[in-house]
Design an enzyme around this catalytic site. Structure first.
Site, PDB file in Angstrom:
ATOM      1  N   VAL B  98       0.936  -1.184   0.125  1.00 13.85           N
ATOM      2  CA  VAL B  98       0.081   0.001  -0.203  1.00 13.85           C
ATOM      3  C   VAL B  98       0.979   1.353   0.060  1.00 13.85           C
ATOM      4  O   VAL B  98       1.959   1.168   0.497  1.00 13.85           O
ATOM      5  CB  VAL B  98      -0.889   0.187   1.317  1.00 13.85           C
ATOM      6  CG1 VAL B  98      -1.670   1.397   1.398  1.00 13.85           C
ATOM      7  CG2 VAL B  98      -1.784  -1.205   1.307  1.00 13.85           C
ATOM      8  N   CYS B  99       0.492   2.219  -0.613  1.00 14.27           N
ATOM      9  CA  CYS B  99       1.312   3.577  -0.748  1.00 14.27           C
ATOM     10  C   CYS B  99       2.786   3.486  -1.206  1.00 14.27           C
ATOM     11  O   CYS B  99       3.094   2.680  -2.159  1.00 14.27           O
ATOM     12  CB  CYS B  99       0.931   4.125   0.507  1.00 14.27           C
ATOM     13  SG  CYS B  99       1.425   5.807   0.897  1.00 14.27           S
ATOM     14  N   SER B 100       3.719   3.976  -0.457  1.00 12.26           N
ATOM     15  CA  SER B 100       5.011   4.020  -0.798  1.00 12.26           C
ATOM     16  C   SER B 100       5.867   2.610  -0.449  1.00 12.26           C
ATOM     17  O   SER B 100       6.861   2.234  -0.817  1.00 12.26           O
ATOM     18  CB  SER B 100       5.692   5.111  -0.191  1.00 12.26           C
ATOM     19  OG  SER B 100       5.526   5.328   1.056  1.00 12.26           O
ATOM     20  N   GLY B 101       4.725   1.736   0.281  1.00 13.23           N
ATOM     21  CA  GLY B 101       5.336   0.351   0.424  1.00 13.23           C
ATOM     22  C   GLY B 101       5.715  -0.391  -0.796  1.00 13.23           C
ATOM     23  O   GLY B 101       6.488  -1.421  -0.696  1.00 13.23           O
ATOM     24  N   GLY B 148      -2.363   2.310  -4.312  1.00  8.25           N
ATOM     25  CA  GLY B 148      -2.012   3.770  -4.573  1.00  8.25           C
ATOM     26  C   GLY B 148      -1.817   4.296  -3.055  1.00  8.25           C
ATOM     27  O   GLY B 148      -1.740   3.508  -1.901  1.00  8.25           O
TER      28      GLY B 148
END
Lengths: 228, 228
Positions: B98-101, B148
């Site tokens: 998730v996200c910048s993961g 995202g």
């Protein structure tokens, strides 16, 4: 500086407060305090939250936000917890909640005669307290702003931020957290979910709630008699 | 039983894993493990998560899900953390984030040549690792499913649950968590946010990121040279 307190308890639905926590902590001049009775660690769905503030010792706040969850039945029966909720509610500029957290405010006696949101499967219980159940995702009645079930906390948070800091700040937080939802299904409300699936989820929720409905009814009855 | 591991770290964006955690723990036969290096407590935006599993000792899982956040730069530079991420990624049936993961997975070298989602303000950094940045909210490329920015974790979770347990289960979870989003504004994407507001948020994010962009670039360069 605006201070917002989340009084949490064991088996709170963690997302009821972790969503608003994430949204609100984006804003430098909002102080977010997560508190529990005695400052004890709180367990929720396998997560453990520690380093919590001691709810007993918080005298006042600008915004009180009560989260919901299965644990709210125990919380509502916990006099030490409810004493703090009533004390904070008595001085707060805004009374707010997410999900079945509105039942906590109702049980504190501060919603009587007002409209409030709640999780769809729990909403009818508001009536026991003389509160008008409202199916809205964000419900505003004077200084009372309540959100619907769990994920409604995101929409609620933007509404609260807009109220506290204006819509530009709310929109900036929305962008920073990329809140442009696009659920792959349309089953988020009992009105849109396939009926057999809705009935199955309702049955599951009632099984999990156990005697919670009866116990909340008893609290409401006690409150009504005490104030009659 | 399906096992999913969230390897977290200090200053993870807590909502990146608390949303999927809430969605996934609704399902009885999915085991959700939140783990950190050494099982140490993790601090994130003022919250402290304790009682975490020891990431070093987890041999394998079915689904690896790496969350993002400002702390991911330190995490990517932390060899002990990355050793565990690579070990788990090597055996997992699904690689997810998730996200910048997704930058964590990219830095582990397991996304090269694939498409992945990321927070809009960080997305371009995927290119440093030979990963194709994709602006989708949920991006699927083989057994790689990435979400995202932050709140995309909700949509991602439903897609993952549909993949693991079918769409009926996903829809039941959506209803139980009342995920029928209704944001009061339409600023959740840089394409829809007012441009001056978008530029201000981007400037804020870059200030918070500090030298993170350069540091991530160095990791990417090292990885490219090592595998050249």
């Amino acid at each position: 500086m605006t201070t917002i307190v989340f009084p949490i308890y064991d088996e709170v639905t963690q997302l009821d407060f972790t969503i608003p926590h994430q949204f609100l902590t984006m804003i430098p001049d909002i102080k977010v305090i997560v508190a529990s009775v005695g400052g004890a660690d709180v367990a929720a769905q396998g997560l453990v939250f520690s380093n919590l503030a001691n709810l007993d010792l918080i005298e006042e706040c600008d915004v009180l936000c009560t989260p919901g969850g299965l644990g709210c039945v125990d919380a509502i029966e916990n006099e030490r917890y409810m004493t703090s909720v009533r004390r904070l509610a008595g001085k707060a500029k805004y009374l707010t909640s997410v999900c079945s957290g509105s039942l906590v405010l109702a049980a504190a006696g501060v919603l009587k005669g007002h409209r409030a949101a709640c999780h769809w499967a729990w909403r009818d219980m508001l009536s026991d307290f003389g509160v008008v159940p409202d199916a809205g995702r964000i419900v505003r009645d004077g200084n009372i702003i309540t959100g619907g079930g769990v994920t409604a906390g995101a929409d609620f948070s933007l509404a609260l931020i807009a109220e506290l800091r204006g819509s530009d700040t709310a929109q900036a937080v929305q962008l920073a957290l990329e809140y442009a939802p696009a659920p792959p299904f349309d089953s988020g409300r009992p009105e849109t979910a396939p009926p057999p699936l809705r009935d199955a989820v309702m049955a599951q929720m009632n099984a999990l709630l156990g005697d919670g409905r009866r116990r909340i009814g008893l609290v409401a009855k006690g409150l009504t008699e005490a104030t009659a």
